[in-house]
Design an enzyme around this catalytic site. Structure first.
Site, PDB file in Angstrom:
ATOM      1  N   ARG A  71     101.804  86.948  74.907  1.00  0.00           N
ATOM      2  CA  ARG A  71     100.988  86.692  76.096  1.00  0.00           C
ATOM      3  C   ARG A  71      99.785  87.613  76.233  1.00  0.00           C
ATOM      4  NH1 ARG A  71     106.132  85.833  79.867  1.00  0.00           N
ATOM      5  NH2 ARG A  71     106.618  87.812  78.900  1.00  0.00           N
ATOM      6  N   LYS A 178     119.209  87.947  68.867  1.00  0.00           N
ATOM      7  CA  LYS A 178     120.170  88.159  69.921  1.00  0.00           C
ATOM      8  C   LYS A 178     119.457  88.660  71.179  1.00  0.00           C
ATOM      9  CE  LYS A 178     122.742  91.815  70.297  1.00  0.00           C
ATOM     10  NZ  LYS A 178     122.428  93.141  70.857  1.00  0.00           N
ATOM     11  N   ASP A 207     122.300  88.197  63.243  1.00  0.00           N
ATOM     12  CA  ASP A 207     123.148  89.324  63.622  1.00  0.00           C
ATOM     13  C   ASP A 207     122.851  90.367  62.561  1.00  0.00           C
ATOM     14  OD1 ASP A 207     125.237  91.230  63.707  1.00  0.00           O
ATOM     15  OD2 ASP A 207     126.392  89.833  64.920  1.00  0.00           O
ATOM     16  N   HIS A 208     122.066  91.384  62.925  1.00  0.00           N
ATOM     17  CA  HIS A 208     121.548  92.256  61.864  1.00  0.00           C
ATOM     18  C   HIS A 208     122.653  93.035  61.157  1.00  0.00           C
ATOM     19  CE1 HIS A 208     121.618  95.437  64.948  1.00  0.00           C
ATOM     20  NE2 HIS A 208     121.502  96.303  63.969  1.00  0.00           N
ATOM     21  N   LYS A 212     123.433  94.279  56.779  1.00  0.00           N
ATOM     22  CA  LYS A 212     123.653  95.636  56.272  1.00  0.00           C
ATOM     23  C   LYS A 212     124.386  95.556  54.939  1.00  0.00           C
ATOM     24  CE  LYS A 212     123.837  97.776  60.842  1.00  0.00           C
ATOM     25  NZ  LYS A 212     122.809  98.795  60.955  1.00  0.00           N
ATOM     26  N   GLU A 246     127.408 105.565  68.763  1.00  0.00           N
ATOM     27  CA  GLU A 246     125.985 105.932  68.809  1.00  0.00           C
ATOM     28  C   GLU A 246     125.810 107.179  69.654  1.00  0.00           C
ATOM     29  OE1 GLU A 246     123.061 102.421  69.011  1.00  0.00           O
ATOM     30  OE2 GLU A 246     124.780 101.754  70.167  1.00  0.00           O
ATOM     31  N   HIS A 270     128.168  92.013  66.678  1.00  0.00           N
ATOM     32  CA  HIS A 270     128.281  92.903  65.511  1.00  0.00           C
ATOM     33  C   HIS A 270     129.728  93.265  65.166  1.00  0.00           C
ATOM     34  CE1 HIS A 270     124.127  93.044  66.354  1.00  0.00           C
ATOM     35  NE2 HIS A 270     124.102  94.102  67.131  1.00  0.00           N
ATOM     36  N   LYS A 370     127.931 104.289  73.582  1.00  0.00           N
ATOM     37  CA  LYS A 370     126.675 105.046  73.514  1.00  0.00           C
ATOM     38  C   LYS A 370     126.951 106.456  74.017  1.00  0.00           C
ATOM     39  CE  LYS A 370     123.483 101.189  73.775  1.00  0.00           C
ATOM     40  NZ  LYS A 370     123.091 101.142  72.359  1.00  0.00           N
TER      41      LYS A 370
HETATM   42  C1  BG6 Z   1     121.687  96.196  68.850  1.00  0.00           C
HETATM   43  C2  BG6 Z   1     122.116  96.585  70.233  1.00  0.00           C
HETATM   44  O1  BG6 Z   1     122.012  94.855  68.589  1.00  0.00           O
HETATM   45  O2  BG6 Z   1     122.349  97.023  67.906  1.00  0.00           O
HETATM   46  C3  BG6 Z   1     121.810  98.046  70.491  1.00  0.00           C
HETATM   47  O3  BG6 Z   1     121.440  95.780  71.179  1.00  0.00           O
HETATM   48  C4  BG6 Z   1     122.416  98.909  69.420  1.00  0.00           C
HETATM   49  O4  BG6 Z   1     122.275  98.441  71.767  1.00  0.00           O
HETATM   50  C5  BG6 Z   1     122.049  98.399  68.046  1.00  0.00           C
HETATM   51  O5  BG6 Z   1     121.937 100.225  69.603  1.00  0.00           O
HETATM   52  C6  BG6 Z   1     122.808  99.141  66.975  1.00  0.00           C
HETATM   53  O6  BG6 Z   1     122.308  98.773  65.729  1.00  0.00           O
HETATM   54  P1  BG6 Z   1     122.359  99.785  64.524  1.00  0.00           P
HETATM   55  O7  BG6 Z   1     121.849  99.015  63.363  1.00  0.00           O
HETATM   56  O8  BG6 Z   1     121.512 100.960  64.904  1.00  0.00           O
HETATM   57  O9  BG6 Z   1     123.809 100.171  64.383  1.00  0.00           O
END
Ligand code: BG6
Length: 519
Positions: A71, A178, A207-208, A212, A246, A270, A370
């Site tokens: 935007r 996501k 879903d990243h 990995k 984390e 995840h 976290k």
């Molecule tokens: C994201 C979450 O999908 O994954 C975050 O929204 C999280 O809250 C993150 O910190 C963690 O990803 P990674 O690759 O750093 O473990």
């Protein structure tokens, strides 16, 4: 007919030609990549650095054009200038100006409101011009990286403007970031919106974690080795612990996170993917649907958690102020854009059961949070104890065998076992057999987004979530959220930043005689 014959590689190792085929997916095809929400964090931190790294490795298909759609008013030049800063900051490679110049020449910016039909019309003309100029095949990849409430309008405009059909032919695919909904109902609504514009086989729900390197290695570990599978069941495995820890807080994402919480943000996607890869049956082949069929069966076999058992099987927590690595950090309630009386969980621990023959009565403990003391994601398979005879009767006998799959950092796999301490007396100590990606292969793998972008350009959806997978996962999560919304819901426990979650999480696992692994 292909000959079943091994060949000798230059290194002298015997190679099986079929194994080589397993690693080669279809080549990624040239396309126009349109990123919706291109002025956001994801584009700067992840997508553009990933594309640049792919270009640097020579993996990007020639003729790729990228259009950022957002935007804010920007020119192509100012857009490129801000991406340049991001690439310098977030790419895993040393910055290479020549590479950047050639990469940046394929980037342009398209300014439009997401709701404005004319913006999509002009985008269509723009893409057609690019395709005609390049003599392109007409392949188009749309990446939804905007705020989730924009997904449905964007999809509907892509469809009505005819963007998903190039006059030159070619494919059109969509990658959806996501969060994919916030419960079953919203996920189904989003799936309907997607399906109106794209068929399921052209839909890539990201879903990243699946991108990995170590997550991909779980299947290889299990199904390319003969020694693990006979032990991979309730006769030999006592329990499994999956942890994603984390040290970071919610940072600048308080607005999103406060409406989500750890369960929706990390577990539904995840952590469930890691659970599925750990618990699934061997697929009949490596096609996207065969693999995803098996993952869906795991989610469907999860014993439901609802208001009746949520207090027993789930613990939620929220961090208060504390210290991480000796540095004071604020409480969750003091974070930017978090409601001052928020009850959102930043930590969750669960005990789940996969009710099938293989896993009957094996608890899977999942923990995510976290502001915990140490970053790390791992899957720990705790094998049953040796019988209480011989060495196991000795007072100094050690702990059980544990196979740990370290997803990050320090990616690798270790197996803990008992060994005799050298000396004239009999003392047993736990030792570790350790495989580390960094040392064994001498290189780190690509970033998750590199692999996933390439897969989408190649038409390989194996590492993306399928519609039913997402919906079954939400169905399970909804049971817990409903349990938490009852007046009799179990409490939200507080834990100081820098602790391993609330004490109640220890009680959850100790109730069955287990304890959490220290990362
Ligand atoms: C994201 C979450 O999908 O994954 C975050 O929204 C999280 O809250 C993150 O910190 C963690 O990803 P990674 O690759 O750093 O473990």
């Amino acid at each position: 007919m292909t000959q079943l014959r091994s060949s000798i590689s230059e290194s002298g190792l015997t190679q099986n030609p079929f194994r080589e085929n397993l690693t080669s997916r279809a080549a990624p095809q040239p396309c126009t990549l349109v990123i919706f929400g291109a002025s956001g964090d994801l584009t700067h931190r992840k997508l553009v650095p990933a594309l640049l790294n792919l270009a640097s490795d020579g993996n990007l298909p020639p003729g790729l054009s990228m259009i950022g759609f957002a935007r804010r008013a920007k020119t192509d030049e100012s857009f490129r200038a801000e991406l340049l800063e991001a690439a310098k900051k977030f790419s895993r490679r040393t910055f290479d100006q020549t590479l950047w110049d050639s990469f940046a020449s394929s980037i342009s910016y398209h300014c439009s409101e997401f709701e404005d039909a004319t913006g999509y019309e002009t985008l269509r003309h723009r893409i057609e011009e690019i395709e005609a100029r390049q003599g392109a095949l007409g392949n188009r990849l749309f990446y939804l990286a905007a705020a989730p409430e924009q997904f449905a309008p964007i999809l509907s405009h892509i469809k009505s403007s005819g963007l998903c059909k190039s006059p030159r032919g070619g494919w059109s695919r969509v990658i959806v970031e996501k969060p994919f909904g916030r419960d079953l109902k919203s996920a189904q609504a989003l799936n309907h919106a997607v399906e109106r514009a794209f068929p399921e086989n052209e839909t890539y729900r990201i879903d990243h974690y699946l991108g990995k390197e170590t997550a991909q290695n779980i299947m290889v570990l299990r199904f390319a080795n003969a020694i693990f599978e006979p032990l991979w069941n309730n006769r030999h495995i006592d329990h499994v612990q999956i942890t994603a820890s984390e040290t970071l807080g919610v940072g600048s994402r308080g607005g999103y996170y406060d409406t989500s919480g750890a369960l929706r943000d990390m577990v539904q996607n995840h952590l469930f993917q890691l659970l599925c890869l750990t618990a699934m049956e061997p697929p009949v082949d490596l096609s996207a649907d065969s693999v995803r069929d098996e993952k869906v069966k795991v989610i469907r076999a999860l014993r439901p958690i609802n208001r009746a058992n949520v207090a027993r099987d789930v613990v939620r927590g929220q961090y208060t102020s504390g210290a991480i690595d000796g540095i004071d950090v604020p409480a969750y309630l003091e974070e930017d854009r978090v409601a001052p009386d928020s009850k959102t969980e930043t930590f969750v621990a669960l005990r789940v059961f996969v009710d099938n023959w293989r896993w009957a009565d094996v608890p899977f403990y999942i923990r995510v949070g976290k502001r915990l003391p140490k970053p790390g994601t791992e899957i720990a398979i705790h094998f049953r104890s040796a019988p209480p005879v011989l060495f196991n009767r000795l007072e100094n006998s050690g702990d059980d065998n544990i196979l740990v799959i370290r997803i990050q950092p320090d990616e690798g796999i270790s197996l803990r076992m008992q060994a005799k301490l050298p000396g004239t007396s009999l003392r047993i100590e736990p030792v570790k057999m350790d495989f580390r990606y960094g040392t064994s292969f001498g290189k780190v793998g690509p970033e998750a987004y590199e692999r996933l972008l390439l897969d989408a350009m190649s038409g390989d959806a194996t590492l993306f979530a399928r519609r039913d997978e997402v919906e079954h996962a939400w169905e399970f999560i909804d049971g817990i959220e409903e349990g938490w919304s009852e007046p009799s819901a179990p409490p939200l426990h507080l834990y100081p930043a820098g602790a391993w979650g609330p004490d109640a999480a220890d009680e959850l696992i100790s109730a069955t005689g287990h304890c959490w692994r220290r990362l």
